[in-house]
Design a protein around this motif. Sequence first.
Motif, PDB file in Angstrom:
ATOM      1  N   PRO A 106       0.805  -1.231   0.000  1.00 31.23           N
ATOM      2  CA  PRO A 106       0.000   0.000   0.000  1.00 31.23           C
ATOM      3  C   PRO A 106       0.839   1.283   0.000  1.00 31.23           C
ATOM      4  CG  PRO A 106      -0.101  -1.100   2.139  1.00 31.23           C
ATOM      5  CD  PRO A 106       0.607  -2.039   1.219  1.00 31.23           C
ATOM      6  N   PHE A 107       2.089   1.209   0.487  1.00 32.02           N
ATOM      7  CA  PHE A 107       2.885   2.443   0.614  1.00 32.02           C
ATOM      8  C   PHE A 107       4.101   2.483  -0.299  1.00 32.02           C
ATOM      9  CE2 PHE A 107       1.208   2.640   5.187  1.00 32.02           C
ATOM     10  CZ  PHE A 107       0.174   3.483   4.821  1.00 32.02           C
ATOM     11  N   ILE A 108       4.456   1.347  -0.879  1.00 33.28           N
ATOM     12  CA  ILE A 108       5.652   1.352  -1.715  1.00 33.28           C
ATOM     13  C   ILE A 108       5.220   1.089  -3.160  1.00 33.28           C
ATOM     14  CG2 ILE A 108       7.950   0.388  -2.110  1.00 33.28           C
ATOM     15  CD1 ILE A 108       7.877  -0.632   0.797  1.00 33.28           C
ATOM     16  N   ALA A 109       5.268   2.142  -3.963  1.00 31.57           N
ATOM     17  CA  ALA A 109       4.791   2.039  -5.337  1.00 31.57           C
ATOM     18  C   ALA A 109       5.610   1.006  -6.093  1.00 31.57           C
ATOM     19  CB  ALA A 109       4.883   3.395  -6.029  1.00 31.57           C
ATOM     20  N   GLY A 110       4.933   0.115  -6.781  1.00 36.13           N
ATOM     21  CA  GLY A 110       5.606  -0.881  -7.612  1.00 36.13           C
ATOM     22  C   GLY A 110       6.008  -2.135  -6.873  1.00 36.13           C
ATOM     23  N   LYS A 111       5.967  -2.117  -5.521  1.00 37.21           N
ATOM     24  CA  LYS A 111       6.345  -3.316  -4.774  1.00 37.21           C
ATOM     25  C   LYS A 111       5.158  -4.269  -4.650  1.00 37.21           C
ATOM     26  CE  LYS A 111       8.337  -5.217  -0.660  1.00 37.21           C
ATOM     27  NZ  LYS A 111       9.515  -5.155   0.181  1.00 37.21           N
ATOM     28  N   THR A 112       5.403  -5.544  -4.938  1.00 35.43           N
ATOM     29  CA  THR A 112       4.333  -6.535  -4.774  1.00 35.43           C
ATOM     30  C   THR A 112       4.776  -7.610  -3.796  1.00 35.43           C
ATOM     31  OG1 THR A 112       5.132  -7.834  -6.628  1.00 35.43           O
ATOM     32  CG2 THR A 112       3.433  -6.184  -7.114  1.00 35.43           C
ATOM     33  N   LEU A 113       3.790  -8.240  -3.170  1.00 36.59           N
ATOM     34  CA  LEU A 113       4.051  -9.310  -2.197  1.00 36.59           C
ATOM     35  C   LEU A 113       3.361 -10.584  -2.677  1.00 36.59           C
ATOM     36  CD1 LEU A 113       3.188  -7.278   1.035  1.00 36.59           C
ATOM     37  CD2 LEU A 113       5.469  -7.655   0.083  1.00 36.59           C
ATOM     38  N   ARG A 114       4.066 -11.715  -2.543  1.00 35.74           N
ATOM     39  CA  ARG A 114       3.457 -12.989  -2.947  1.00 35.74           C
ATOM     40  C   ARG A 114       2.459 -13.447  -1.882  1.00 35.74           C
ATOM     41  NH1 ARG A 114       9.024 -15.945  -3.486  1.00 35.74           N
ATOM     42  NH2 ARG A 114       7.886 -17.829  -4.060  1.00 35.74           N
ATOM     43  N   VAL A 115       1.413 -14.099  -2.321  1.00 37.70           N
ATOM     44  CA  VAL A 115       0.378 -14.580  -1.412  1.00 37.70           C
ATOM     45  C   VAL A 115       0.509 -16.094  -1.250  1.00 37.70           C
ATOM     46  CG1 VAL A 115      -2.100 -14.796  -0.977  1.00 37.70           C
ATOM     47  CG2 VAL A 115      -1.198 -12.725  -2.077  1.00 37.70           C
ATOM     48  N   PHE A 116       0.722 -16.510  -0.005  1.00 38.35           N
ATOM     49  CA  PHE A 116       0.835 -17.932   0.318  1.00 38.35           C
ATOM     50  C   PHE A 116      -0.410 -18.413   1.049  1.00 38.35           C
ATOM     51  CE2 PHE A 116       5.163 -16.700  -0.290  1.00 38.35           C
ATOM     52  CZ  PHE A 116       5.860 -17.839  -0.668  1.00 38.35           C
ATOM     53  N   ILE A 117      -0.663 -19.699   0.919  1.00 45.36           N
ATOM     54  CA  ILE A 117      -1.597 -20.325   1.861  1.00 45.36           C
ATOM     55  C   ILE A 117      -0.701 -20.973   2.908  1.00 45.36           C
ATOM     56  CG2 ILE A 117      -3.429 -22.032   2.190  1.00 45.36           C
ATOM     57  CD1 ILE A 117      -3.926 -21.822  -0.862  1.00 45.36           C
ATOM     58  N   ALA A 118      -0.951 -20.704   4.194  1.00 44.58           N
ATOM     59  CA  ALA A 118      -0.049 -21.223   5.225  1.00 44.58           C
ATOM     60  C   ALA A 118      -0.841 -21.925   6.318  1.00 44.58           C
ATOM     61  CB  ALA A 118       0.778 -20.086   5.824  1.00 44.58           C
ATOM     62  N   ASN A 119      -0.318 -23.044   6.777  1.00 44.68           N
ATOM     63  CA  ASN A 119      -1.077 -23.851   7.739  1.00 44.68           C
ATOM     64  C   ASN A 119      -1.138 -23.226   9.123  1.00 44.68           C
ATOM     65  OD1 ASN A 119       1.600 -24.316   8.411  1.00 44.68           O
ATOM     66  ND2 ASN A 119       1.327 -26.512   8.773  1.00 44.68           N
ATOM     67  N   PHE A 120      -0.305 -22.225   9.398  1.00 45.92           N
ATOM     68  CA  PHE A 120      -0.307 -21.655  10.750  1.00 45.92           C
ATOM     69  C   PHE A 120      -1.223 -20.433  10.865  1.00 45.92           C
ATOM     70  CE2 PHE A 120       3.344 -19.839   8.500  1.00 45.92           C
ATOM     71  CZ  PHE A 120       3.166 -18.476   8.712  1.00 45.92           C
ATOM     72  N   VAL A 121      -1.870 -20.039   9.791  1.00 44.39           N
ATOM     73  CA  VAL A 121      -2.809 -18.909   9.872  1.00 44.39           C
ATOM     74  C   VAL A 121      -4.192 -19.465  10.219  1.00 44.39           C
ATOM     75  CG1 VAL A 121      -3.819 -16.940   8.679  1.00 44.39           C
ATOM     76  CG2 VAL A 121      -1.470 -17.637   8.161  1.00 44.39           C
ATOM     77  N   LEU A 122      -4.750 -18.954  11.326  1.00 47.04           N
ATOM     78  CA  LEU A 122      -6.030 -19.474  11.813  1.00 47.04           C
ATOM     79  C   LEU A 122      -7.184 -18.653  11.267  1.00 47.04           C
ATOM     80  CD1 LEU A 122      -5.014 -19.892  15.576  1.00 47.04           C
ATOM     81  CD2 LEU A 122      -4.945 -21.627  13.784  1.00 47.04           C
ATOM     82  N   MET A 123      -8.167 -19.335  10.703  1.00 50.15           N
ATOM     83  CA  MET A 123      -9.330 -18.638  10.141  1.00 50.15           C
ATOM     84  C   MET A 123     -10.153 -17.982  11.241  1.00 50.15           C
ATOM     85  SD  MET A 123     -10.471 -17.884   7.203  1.00 50.15           S
ATOM     86  CE  MET A 123     -11.649 -16.542   7.195  1.00 50.15           C
ATOM     87  N   ASP A 124     -10.062 -18.529  12.469  1.00 48.62           N
ATOM     88  CA  ASP A 124     -10.890 -18.037  13.574  1.00 48.62           C
ATOM     89  C   ASP A 124     -10.405 -16.722  14.167  1.00 48.62           C
ATOM     90  OD1 ASP A 124     -12.729 -20.105  13.622  1.00 48.62           O
ATOM     91  OD2 ASP A 124     -11.335 -21.385  14.716  1.00 48.62           O
ATOM     92  N   TYR A 125      -9.173 -16.342  13.870  1.00 48.41           N
ATOM     93  CA  TYR A 125      -8.641 -15.140  14.500  1.00 48.41           C
ATOM     94  C   TYR A 125      -8.422 -14.061  13.463  1.00 48.41           C
ATOM     95  CZ  TYR A 125      -5.769 -12.078  17.340  1.00 48.41           C
ATOM     96  OH  TYR A 125      -5.281 -10.993  18.009  1.00 48.41           O
ATOM     97  N   GLY A 126      -8.876 -12.859  13.744  1.00 51.18           N
ATOM     98  CA  GLY A 126      -8.719 -11.753  12.806  1.00 51.18           C
ATOM     99  C   GLY A 126      -9.521 -12.023  11.543  1.00 51.18           C
ATOM    100  N   THR A 127      -8.873 -11.841  10.391  1.00 49.18           N
ATOM    101  CA  THR A 127      -9.586 -12.028   9.121  1.00 49.18           C
ATOM    102  C   THR A 127      -9.160 -13.303   8.416  1.00 49.18           C
ATOM    103  OG1 THR A 127      -7.870 -10.798   7.925  1.00 49.18           O
ATOM    104  CG2 THR A 127      -9.713  -9.521   8.804  1.00 49.18           C
ATOM    105  N   GLY A 128      -8.278 -14.077   9.068  1.00 51.16           N
ATOM    106  CA  GLY A 128      -7.776 -15.297   8.434  1.00 51.16           C
ATOM    107  C   GLY A 128      -6.706 -15.008   7.406  1.00 51.16           C
ATOM    108  N   ALA A 129      -6.193 -13.773   7.430  1.00 54.05           N
ATOM    109  CA  ALA A 129      -5.127 -13.402   6.503  1.00 54.05           C
ATOM    110  C   ALA A 129      -4.180 -12.440   7.198  1.00 54.05           C
ATOM    111  CB  ALA A 129      -5.718 -12.735   5.259  1.00 54.05           C
ATOM    112  N   ILE A 130      -2.884 -12.587   6.930  1.00 54.59           N
ATOM    113  CA  ILE A 130      -1.881 -11.745   7.593  1.00 54.59           C
ATOM    114  C   ILE A 130      -0.861 -11.268   6.557  1.00 54.59           C
ATOM    115  CG2 ILE A 130      -2.062 -12.979   9.792  1.00 54.59           C
ATOM    116  CD1 ILE A 130       0.849 -14.139   8.799  1.00 54.59           C
ATOM    117  N   PHE A 131      -0.101 -10.218   6.959  1.00 57.91           N
ATOM    118  CA  PHE A 131       1.119  -9.992   6.194  1.00 57.91           C
ATOM    119  C   PHE A 131       2.282 -10.411   7.073  1.00 57.91           C
ATOM    120  CE2 PHE A 131       1.021  -5.727   8.234  1.00 57.91           C
ATOM    121  CZ  PHE A 131       2.337  -5.622   8.669  1.00 57.91           C
ATOM    122  N   GLY A 132       3.330 -10.934   6.482  1.00 55.41           N
ATOM    123  CA  GLY A 132       4.471 -11.415   7.245  1.00 55.41           C
ATOM    124  C   GLY A 132       5.592 -10.397   7.250  1.00 55.41           C
ATOM    125  N   CYS A 133       6.069 -10.061   8.472  1.00 58.96           N
ATOM    126  CA  CYS A 133       7.248  -9.209   8.588  1.00 58.96           C
ATOM    127  C   CYS A 133       8.318 -10.035   9.281  1.00 58.96           C
ATOM    128  CB  CYS A 133       6.934  -7.944   9.373  1.00 58.96           C
ATOM    129  SG  CYS A 133       8.417  -6.936   9.615  1.00 58.96           S
TER     130      CYS A 133
END
Length: 846
Positions: free
Chosen positions: A313-340
């Motif tokens: 959202p803040f770095i023009a031209g930068k893209t992030l790959r989207v993974f499906i990951a077994n440690f992200v829980l659908m029950d918490y938050g939106t079921g999607a995270i960004f990784g830092c």
Amino acid sequence: MSDRYNVKETEARWQKAWEDSKCFEVTERADKPKYYTLAMFPYPSGKLHVGHMRNYTMSDIVARYKRARGYNVLNPMGWDAFGLPAENAAMENKTHPAKWTYANIAAMKQDLKLMGLAIDWSREIATCAPDYYKHEQKYFLDFLKAGLAYQKESFVNWDPIENTVLANEQVVDGRGWRSGALVERRKLKQWFLKITAFADDLLDGISQLGGWPEKVRLMQENWIGKSQGLKFTFEFTKPKGQRLEIYTTRPDTLFGASFVAISPDHPVAQKLSKNDMGVESFIEKCRKIGTSEAVIETAEKIGHDTGLTVNHPFIAGKTLRVFIANFVLMDYGTGAIFGCPAHDQRDLDFARKYGLDVIPVVIPPDKDGREFAIDMEAYTGPGRLYNSDFLNAMTIDEAKAEVIKRFEAAKTGQGTTLYRLRDWGVSRQRYWGCPIPIIHCQACGAVPVPEDQLPVTLPEDVTFDKPGNPVYNHPTWKQVKCPTCGKDAERETDTFDTFFESSWYQFRYCDPHNAKEGFAKDKVKHWAPVDQYIGGVEHAVMHLLYARFFTRALKKCGYLDFDEPFTALFTQGMVVHETYKGEDGKWLSPADIEKGHNGAYVKKGDNTPVTVGRIEKMSKSRKNVIGLEEVSVNFGIDAARLLILSDSPPERDVEWTEGGIEGAWKYVNRLWRLVTLADFNGKGGDTDAMKRKIHGTIDMMTQDLEKFHFNKGIARLRELSNALEDFSAAKGDGAVLREGCEALVRLMAPVMPHLAEELWAHLGHKEMVVNSSWPEADKDWIGSDTVTIAIQVNGKLRATIQLPKDLAASDAEKAALAETAVQKAMEGKAAKKVIVVPNRIINVVV
RNA sequence: GCCCCUGUGGUGAAAUGGUAGACGCGCUCGACUCAAAAUCGAGUACCGUAAGGUGUGUUGGUUCGAGUCCGACCAGGGGCACCA
């Protein structure tokens, strides 16, 4: 007179006397303050063992002590009678869960009776009885009306061979415990209670629970898990316009984002799986693992690259790959995270595994950008932002606020408060539980059973020859007419989670025979909340949180006018015992083994060797249980109570050993001899010292009992009885000796009630000790005129001196410096500083 | 993996930041006994003949003083939403 105490006859006689006098049966009264003490009720698993005993003994001590202090004490008992073990037993033994359960209740009640507890048995309840559970069916319908109950789809452990739902306990290493099949996660429509509606209230309420252990309050706080974060959306690079909503508690690290991960259960992942075999098989792999968070979190972290990317959202031209990951829980938050990865260990492990960038954006206070690098350990501490454009040099908190502000200004995100707490799923696909009073109609949907048709009872003619809920296959039970439209409809076949029953039983005890309602408002107003709740720390979160929620829900529906069911809580430790295994690797019970010739244990009968295993919680499965009956026959209940209370602090585990119970039994006899053989005609002895001991003990033991320091209180009791023995042997003054014996007996009464009654009667009292008051310490005889002061030189103990109590600091200092041992240690040097702690210690610094 | 707790003699454990080991179990010696059990008495953290020194899972710190407070680590236990 025999010098041995006839324990069996005596204990039975006093138990009968208590029962005949109905002294533990209570009613509401205006002339005495009420006190409600409650031990967590047992699941009727079979036999009562000394592990159960510890729990009830503690509540019993409280009940007897508070009674002596003038309270009208309610101390009830009942049975948490629904549950899985009854169904397992039904399958194994070809019996019916009800039959098994009621037989266990009868056996365990008999054992409980042996304990001579100060229980009001007229209030006994069993949660599997329709006259109990019909009220919770009503509550559920009320919750439904109040918007506190709803249906939604959620995951269960599915055994594909047995075609049945498994409890987490029944999943062993990812496989069904009986079938051995790999367990799958499967979605079912189930009932939920809206505990999250009270998340903030339950959190705020914790601060008022001053009578609860700090650790339990902390655990509940963390379980509710309030967090402040940011919800925002990433834009997919293609298809254009599609967005992915993310929740993060670290918006400050957004410039360090190097990937995005979604849960295998996320709708985006689900959609992809329809056209992508790779995604489909990855999701399937993730689902071949139970629903338990412990399993998911400890499983190897794996991901699958979806091929999708999103724009930063803040770095023009930068893209992030989207993974499906077994440690992200659908029950918490939106079921999607960004990784830092630089600032989250799990993200870092993932990034290293999949070769993703690691961009540090928070720099520790003592480092600068050139020297700071991340290797295999993420940095999660405080610091200032860098590599982060407009956030540079801000603190973490400032950066969080700034990022949230920018998203809110652009209307692409929102600062959000989130809870880890999830709504309480109460549906169980089981027979032996309370039926959920709902009728499913094709036309009208889920229709409540009309209240005049409650209770919905379980059909009795069921068999357990195949896995799963037998009600599901029952020929007629399900089939009913819809109460709304009259067409053919089906009953809900699920039953409630058994935590449902244990969430309100504390109120049922206040009015246990009320057929109209769960409890009358005025009765609960009189007795509740529970003044002292006692049970195992394993219930620190779930049961206790559900009961706190249930109380609030009942309040909302107008049944009560308070929020917290338990004013004070004590969490006691377990009773543990060595475990034993025979040559065949099967568990052996302590009764099956004996000491062989060389001192090692052998199996009784064939003398085969026995392996001694770990010391573990007493449990039926490991067979390391000591039954109550054998203990009471050999040593009496008082000795068992003494051991269990004196050997360890009550919050810690206590090990049951043969030597321990024998030692306790010796002390019971010693007390009996002390009082029964005392000569009250003596004229000698140091009466002042004796009186100080008597009143000092009353004072200290009272404080110990108030604080649940039972082990310390009993140590004081032993000191007093030791002193009385010496005083008696020295032909001490008869009146003082009697005063001491009477105090001793009254002080021991909560701990060893049978012996206390016997000795109280021996001392000539007509009234039972259970009806007599707690002794009062005479202030004139507490403490002494002189104190022992320790003298340190540079922190090392060099001497102790006797000084008058409350001596002026300057005089104490003079006396300390005059000691030869002190002068020697000072080696002729002058004191730089002298610290005087009145009546305790003097430290000379040279 | 995450949350919470615990760690002290041979052993169960005591110790408002102020004398580490109260009170027990066990053990050793003694009394009683023909003998044993039971009971009673004395001793019992470790090293050292002693003076003294060392000691509370490991390690670093704060303090006149740390088992206790703070940091890092190690080991064990409880919980993680369908065991109760």
